[in-house]
Scaffold this motif. Structure first.
Motif, mmCIF file in Angstrom:
data_model
loop_
_atom_site.group_PDB
_atom_site.id
_atom_site.type_symbol
_atom_site.label_atom_id
_atom_site.label_comp_id
_atom_site.label_asym_id
_atom_site.label_seq_id
_atom_site.Cartn_x
_atom_site.Cartn_y
_atom_site.Cartn_z
ATOM 1 N N GLU A 8 0.860 -1.182 0.000
ATOM 2 C CA GLU A 8 0.000 0.000 0.000
ATOM 3 C C GLU A 8 0.893 1.226 0.000
ATOM 4 O O GLU A 8 1.851 1.313 0.758
ATOM 5 C CB GLU A 8 -0.901 0.019 1.233
ATOM 6 N N LEU A 9 0.572 2.174 -0.850
ATOM 7 C CA LEU A 9 1.375 3.379 -1.019
ATOM 8 C C LEU A 9 0.507 4.599 -0.775
ATOM 9 O O LEU A 9 -0.607 4.695 -1.288
ATOM 10 C CB LEU A 9 1.939 3.398 -2.436
ATOM 11 N N LEU A 10 1.027 5.547 0.030
ATOM 12 C CA LEU A 10 0.337 6.786 0.361
ATOM 13 C C LEU A 10 1.305 7.949 0.214
ATOM 14 O O LEU A 10 2.515 7.762 0.365
ATOM 15 C CB LEU A 10 -0.182 6.738 1.808
ATOM 16 N N ALA A 11 0.789 9.152 -0.038
ATOM 17 C CA ALA A 11 1.641 10.336 -0.177
ATOM 18 C C ALA A 11 0.995 11.521 0.532
ATOM 19 O O ALA A 11 -0.208 11.767 0.392
ATOM 20 C CB ALA A 11 1.869 10.665 -1.649
ATOM 21 N N CYS A 12 1.803 12.259 1.247
ATOM 22 C CA CYS A 12 1.357 13.423 2.011
ATOM 23 C C CYS A 12 0.702 14.461 1.096
ATOM 24 O O CYS A 12 1.345 14.981 0.171
ATOM 25 C CB CYS A 12 2.559 14.025 2.734
ATOM 26 N N ASP A 13 -0.564 14.739 1.356
ATOM 27 C CA ASP A 13 -1.301 15.684 0.513
ATOM 28 C C ASP A 13 -0.708 17.096 0.559
ATOM 29 O O ASP A 13 -0.547 17.737 -0.469
ATOM 30 C CB ASP A 13 -2.785 15.698 0.872
ATOM 31 N N ARG A 14 -0.330 17.569 1.713
ATOM 32 C CA ARG A 14 0.242 18.923 1.816
ATOM 33 C C ARG A 14 1.615 19.000 1.170
ATOM 34 O O ARG A 14 1.985 20.021 0.598
ATOM 35 C CB ARG A 14 0.320 19.359 3.269
ATOM 36 N N CYS A 15 2.382 17.909 1.272
ATOM 37 C CA CYS A 15 3.710 17.875 0.639
ATOM 38 C C CYS A 15 3.561 17.932 -0.876
ATOM 39 O O CYS A 15 4.352 18.588 -1.563
ATOM 40 C CB CYS A 15 4.468 16.619 1.057
ATOM 41 N N LEU A 16 2.545 17.239 -1.404
ATOM 42 C CA LEU A 16 2.262 17.295 -2.842
ATOM 43 C C LEU A 16 1.883 18.719 -3.244
ATOM 44 O O LEU A 16 2.408 19.248 -4.227
ATOM 45 C CB LEU A 16 1.141 16.326 -3.213
ATOM 46 N N ASP A 17 0.970 19.330 -2.492
ATOM 47 C CA ASP A 17 0.519 20.687 -2.803
ATOM 48 C C ASP A 17 1.689 21.671 -2.773
ATOM 49 O O ASP A 17 1.790 22.538 -3.644
ATOM 50 C CB ASP A 17 -0.553 21.137 -1.811
ATOM 51 N N HIS A 18 2.560 21.535 -1.785
ATOM 52 C CA HIS A 18 3.703 22.432 -1.642
ATOM 53 C C HIS A 18 4.615 22.381 -2.867
ATOM 54 O O HIS A 18 5.260 23.369 -3.210
ATOM 55 C CB HIS A 18 4.483 22.061 -0.380
ATOM 56 N N ARG A 19 4.649 21.223 -3.528
ATOM 57 C CA ARG A 19 5.507 21.037 -4.707
ATOM 58 C C ARG A 19 4.725 21.122 -6.016
ATOM 59 O O ARG A 19 5.244 20.803 -7.075
ATOM 60 C CB ARG A 19 6.219 19.699 -4.604
ATOM 61 N N ASP A 20 3.471 21.527 -5.948
ATOM 62 C CA ASP A 20 2.592 21.602 -7.124
ATOM 63 C C ASP A 20 2.538 20.276 -7.872
ATOM 64 O O ASP A 20 2.560 20.231 -9.106
ATOM 65 C CB ASP A 20 3.027 22.732 -8.072
ATOM 66 N N LEU A 21 2.459 19.174 -7.127
ATOM 67 C CA LEU A 21 2.359 17.838 -7.712
ATOM 68 C C LEU A 21 0.946 17.310 -7.508
ATOM 69 O O LEU A 21 0.307 17.583 -6.484
ATOM 70 C CB LEU A 21 3.350 16.875 -7.049
ATOM 71 N N ASP A 22 0.466 16.557 -8.475
ATOM 72 C CA ASP A 22 -0.827 15.901 -8.358
ATOM 73 C C ASP A 22 -0.638 14.511 -7.785
ATOM 74 O O ASP A 22 0.389 13.870 -8.001
ATOM 75 C CB ASP A 22 -1.494 15.783 -9.735
ATOM 76 N N GLY A 23 -1.651 14.043 -7.086
ATOM 77 C CA GLY A 23 -1.651 12.656 -6.664
ATOM 78 C C GLY A 23 -1.841 11.764 -7.889
ATOM 79 O O GLY A 23 -2.418 12.173 -8.889
ATOM 80 N N ASP A 24 -1.315 10.563 -7.829
ATOM 81 C CA ASP A 24 -1.486 9.585 -8.911
ATOM 82 C C ASP A 24 -1.301 8.187 -8.343
ATOM 83 O O ASP A 24 -1.288 8.019 -7.114
ATOM 84 C CB ASP A 24 -0.524 9.867 -10.081
ATOM 85 N N GLU A 25 -1.168 7.209 -9.202
ATOM 86 C CA GLU A 25 -1.073 5.819 -8.749
ATOM 87 C C GLU A 25 0.106 5.598 -7.796
ATOM 88 O O GLU A 25 -0.008 4.848 -6.822
ATOM 89 C CB GLU A 25 -0.934 4.886 -9.963
ATOM 90 N N LEU A 26 1.232 6.238 -8.058
ATOM 91 C CA LEU A 26 2.402 6.082 -7.199
ATOM 92 C C LEU A 26 2.465 7.134 -6.093
ATOM 93 O O LEU A 26 3.406 7.131 -5.294
ATOM 94 C CB LEU A 26 3.694 6.121 -8.034
#
Length: 108
Positions: A67-85
């Motif tokens: 199972e893989l998860l990614a910090c939503d605020r960390c993504l936003d801070h880097r202007d990255l979208d969530g995706d499969e990875l």
């Protein structure tokens, strides 16, 4: 065993080794959840080198049942979208990972 991996780096070699550990644990029948935090949300974008392939080892992790998860605020801070990875997750999911894990390993 439930293993929690917290990946806080965008260093290709460290990412490679962290997910190699995760894949080895999955192959041994353990449950593994990885949470990308801070610079770790950049992990899927790191270039493959002669000996490492961060994107490939992460894909294998998902295909093998990790199972893989990614910090939503960390993504936003880097202007990255969530995706499969990089599925978006909050601090509640990180807390649950830590509470549920028998062992937690931080990479980075």
């Amino acid at each position: 065993m439930q293993l929690g991996l917290i990946v806080e780096t965008n260093d290709p070699g460290a990412i490679w080794n962290g997910f190699r550990l995760g894949n080895t644990a999955l192959a041994a029948g353990h449950d593994v959840t990885a949470y990308l935090l801070g610079d770790g949300v950049e992990a899927p974008d790191q270039p493959a080198g002669d000996d490492v392939n961060p994107h490939g080892v992460m894909r294998k992790f998902l295909l093998e049942g990790g199972e893989l998860l990614a910090c939503d605020r960390c993504l936003d801070h880097r202007d990255l979208d969530g995706d499969e990875l990089r599925p978006r997750a909050g601090m509640d999911e990180l807390l649950s990972l830590i509470e549920d894990a028998d062992e937690t390993v931080t990479i980075g």
